[in-house]
Write an enzyme that holds these catalytic residues in place. Structure first.
Site, short mmCIF file in Angstrom:
data_model
loop_
_atom_site.label_atom_id
_atom_site.label_comp_id
_atom_site.label_asym_id
_atom_site.label_seq_id
_atom_site.Cartn_x
_atom_site.Cartn_y
_atom_site.Cartn_z
N HIS A 118 0.99 36.65 44.74
CA HIS A 118 1.32 36.06 43.26
C HIS A 118 1.30 34.47 43.39
CE1 HIS A 118 4.08 34.91 39.71
NE2 HIS A 118 4.49 34.14 40.69
N GLU A 119 1.66 33.69 44.44
CA GLU A 119 1.63 32.25 44.35
C GLU A 119 0.08 31.97 44.54
OE1 GLU A 119 3.87 30.69 43.83
OE2 GLU A 119 5.44 31.93 43.71
N HIS A 134 -1.75 31.70 41.22
CA HIS A 134 -1.48 30.81 40.41
C HIS A 134 -2.77 29.67 40.63
CE1 HIS A 134 2.13 31.25 38.33
NE2 HIS A 134 2.97 31.39 39.42
N GLU A 170 2.61 33.07 34.39
CA GLU A 170 3.67 33.90 35.55
C GLU A 170 3.15 35.36 35.39
OE1 GLU A 170 5.46 32.84 38.00
OE2 GLU A 170 5.48 30.65 37.50
#
Length: 345
Positions: free
Chosen positions: A203-204, A207, A257
């Site tokens: 997920h990070e 980004h 997000e």
């Protein structure tokens, strides 16, 4: 601070009181007595009434409309010529900030974060640091294999993993532009296992793969311009901020997000991590948030920059069939199918 100034002939009385709030501008009320025409009142907001009025007149002036039309046309052309497609999700987004500027800001943020956490960072040879680095590098390798990913964004980056061993810190992890990764040990109980760690790291990583930092920087001038236009209508910065946050900034943040959740899920599946574990991670996160709020479920998503954990669980369940298909088609899925066919002979 709220201040009332009452002027009489020959003297002035000042009354202080009320409240002070950093985000509110001071308001001054001036009462003037004119013995010929009676009392008259004028209200000054921020001391720049004439500037606000002149800007408003400029917007309404007929002779200025052609210049506004030219400006609007130029901005529209600039906007549409700087639309780009995000990898994996294929979302269209506006980005004009250059890659070098994005990396410069990432480096500045890294130095500031390093100074705050360096005393608690585990050495690179620590077993936990090695474990997290191995998981993260599998995610990076899987991103290279995705046909929608521009590999030039990954080439030449020196990835550095920093595990912050601070159990009292809030559960957190993030990846900065330029390849600096920070994982706080307090998030590991929520991750629970390697697949859970991969869920958070992917997920990070997503980004930065989707260049969300550059996208936020690109939108900042637009928000400032809209705030200026709103000020000519409302004359109140507080209302402007509420409108911009409620209808633009926060929804845009939640969208990014959600996109990072989607991209991360697909990449971790390609990296041979079990996509079903992502649902369990957000279930554990929801339980953690519930305990943090004294056992109550607080769903104030419209006031948050992040989607609610319950919504993220729903999204993961919706995307799971696609992620499972990628998992089966990846190298690990092929190996599993090979063994199945071998023993079926």
């Amino acid at each position: 601070m709220l201040r009332n100034i009452i002027r009489f002939k020959g003297f002035r009385k000042v009354i202080n009181g009320g409240f002070s709030k950093p985000s509110l501008s001071s308001v001054k009320l001036t009462r003037r007595y004119n013995y010929n025409n009676g009392p008259s009142y004028r209200r000054f907001d921020n001391g720049d009434y004439s500037q606000k009025s002149s800007f408003k007149n400029f917007l309404l002036d007929k002779s200025s409309r052609k210049y506004l039309a030219i400006l609007f046309g130029g901005c529209s052309l600039f906007y549409f010529t700087h639309l780009d497609r995000a990898p994996v999700s294929d979302r269209s987004r506006f980005i004009w900030v250059s890659r070098p500027l994005e990396l410069t800001i990432g480096n500045y943020t890294y130095k500031a974060t390093w100074r705050q956490t360096q005393q608690a960072i585990l050495p690179s040879h620590h077993p936990l640091s090695i474990k997290i680095e191995n998981i993260f590098m599998k995610i990076v390798e899987a991103a290279y294999k995705d046909p929608s990913v521009d590999n030039s964004l990954l080439d030449g980056i020196k990835w550095e993993i920093h595990v912050v061993n601070d159990p009292t810190a809030s559960p957190n992890a993030f990846v900065l532009p330029g390849g600096k990764v920070f994982v706080f040990s307090s998030i590991l109980p929520i991750c629970a296992n390697d697949d859970g760690i991969a869920t958070v790291l992917a997920h990070e990583f997503a980004h930065q793969l989707a260049r969300h930092t550059a996208e936020n920087l690109s939108k900042a001038p637009i928000y400032s311009l809209l705030g200026l236009v709103l000020y000519t209508v409302t004359g109140a910065n507080v209302i402007n901020n509420l409108l911009l946050d409620g209808f633009l900034r926060m929804p845009a943040s939640r969208q990014m997000e959600t996109e990072a959740d989607y991209i991360g899920l697909m990449i971790m599946s390609r990296a041979c991590f079990q996509p079903r574990e992502s649902i369990k991670v957000w279930e554990r996160m929801a339980n953690f948030e519930k305990q943090l709020n004294g056992g109550e479920v607080v769903n104030m998503e419209f006031l948050s920059t992040h989607p609610a954990s319950t919504r993220r669980i729903e999204n993961m369940a919706k995307w799971l069939p696609q992620a499972s298909e990628i998992y089966e088609q990846s190298d690990c899925g092929s190996m599993g199918n090979y063994y199945k066919s071998f023993f079926s002979i």
